[in-house]
Design an enzyme around this catalytic site. Sequence first.
Site, short mmCIF file in Angstrom:
data_model
loop_
_atom_site.label_atom_id
_atom_site.label_comp_id
_atom_site.label_asym_id
_atom_site.label_seq_id
_atom_site.Cartn_x
_atom_site.Cartn_y
_atom_site.Cartn_z
N THR A 72 -60.74 -67.80 -39.70
CA THR A 72 -59.59 -67.92 -40.46
C THR A 72 -59.02 -66.56 -40.79
O THR A 72 -57.94 -66.49 -40.49
CB THR A 72 -59.95 -68.77 -41.62
OG1 THR A 72 -60.45 -69.95 -41.22
CG2 THR A 72 -58.59 -69.06 -42.36
N HIS A 200 -64.90 -79.30 -38.96
CA HIS A 200 -66.07 -78.82 -39.30
C HIS A 200 -67.02 -80.23 -39.61
O HIS A 200 -68.27 -80.22 -39.28
CB HIS A 200 -66.04 -78.22 -40.55
CG HIS A 200 -65.59 -76.72 -40.29
ND1 HIS A 200 -66.32 -75.86 -39.32
CD2 HIS A 200 -64.63 -75.74 -40.79
CE1 HIS A 200 -65.92 -74.59 -39.15
NE2 HIS A 200 -64.94 -74.43 -40.02
N HIS A 244 -57.37 -70.83 -34.91
CA HIS A 244 -58.48 -70.69 -34.09
C HIS A 244 -58.70 -72.35 -33.44
O HIS A 244 -57.97 -73.02 -34.27
CB HIS A 244 -59.77 -70.31 -34.64
CG HIS A 244 -60.41 -70.93 -35.85
ND1 HIS A 244 -60.65 -72.21 -35.91
CD2 HIS A 244 -60.21 -70.38 -37.12
CE1 HIS A 244 -60.79 -72.38 -37.41
NE2 HIS A 244 -60.62 -71.26 -38.09
#
Length: 435
Positions: A72, A200, A244
């Site tokens: 990040t 995540h 990303h």
Amino acid sequence: MKLELSLVVTAAICAAAKPLSKAGPSRNKLLLISFDGFRWDYDQDVDTPNLDQLVLDGVKAKYITPPMLTMTSPSHFTTITGRWVEDHEVVHNMMFNTTTNLKVPHKQTLTRSEWWDNGVLPLWITAQNQGLKTASFFYPGGGANYSGQAVNRVRVEAFDHQDDNETEWRQNIDTVMSWFSEDNFDFVTLYYGEPDNVGHAKGPDHPDRKTIIQQIDRTIGYLREAIELHQLSDSLNVIITSDHGMTTVKKRPLVDEIILNKYLNLLKLVSFEILDYGGFGILTPRPGKQQQVFDALSKAPNLTVYKKDQIPQSFHLGRSERLPPIVVVADLGFNLNSRFIVYVNKGDHGFHNGEMDMKTIFRAFGPDFRRNFLSKPFDSIHIYPLMCKLLGIKPAPHNGSLAMTEDMLLPRGGSHRPPASLAALLLTLLTFAVL
């Protein structure tokens, strides 16, 4: 009579052929929005009418490639500075010190100027030094000072901030629109923490990831309504991107997970490490132990170990002074565990930026962008000179190239059609002249 009509018609044609002059500065405003962890193909298996409309109304790149590191803070700072990670030195989400073993969590690192201020100026400061007003709403790096200079207006995420509140997302858009329309800001960055958190926690293939993409799509629709409401359609350019992608973490019993302590004694051979953080790990060997650490890790499966001075040039990491001597990059989907498997994430990033799962999105629209234009893929580092071009400012030293993106812009002066009212008047005059 015919001569008079001919003169009027001629005047109308000339007026229609020229772009209308705008009050105030000739440059348009710019909003940069980042949706953390938005993989390049996340909108391909979800109904996203607003993102689909952007393809017709603006510019789309098939994908863009983030820098190494696909994390990040390093990636966001590359976008806002146009510099490789080895130049801007934000080499991790966590602020760290290899001598004192300091490790500062990501959210707390956001306000630590000593981590961000390494001699490279972000676009906010460069623009301010040339007379523009800039603001950062949750964007990484916005909360720091740069050689004593702060961004004109800043909001930083709280440690316990809830990232998926759709009502707050819309409120943030309303706030940013008021900064443009009422406070006359020229450049604002706006950050959202999704779909990274869902990726995540649940993994990129989970239905909840699709749900959050639909929420993002509704937010894009709300953004476009807000732009109209604040009468910014003819003066605001918008770039939407990310930092990303995301990939599924491989876990037992499907694979043998990586535990680096199986291959070397971390306590005896290493003085500092950051592992358990996705696909990228860093280590500082104890004095005289670098070769032993390198040799041991070279025998571990599903990873590649580098000495910093031997990192491939394409990584643009080797000249970093802050990066520790040993860098480890896991194969796609393998997490780098240190002594135990404590890692609970089902999706992650930090892997090689050449992997398609690490690629991310690019959309843009506004008065300076072409419509229905598909751009070839490019590296995210090239967004910086594009933003400088849009803002009409001289860039700071950077590693990007405007040649990679300038074909998505309209010719200077634009090619917009005349307003409907002017076109109607012209048609009426021509009809009357024929009669």
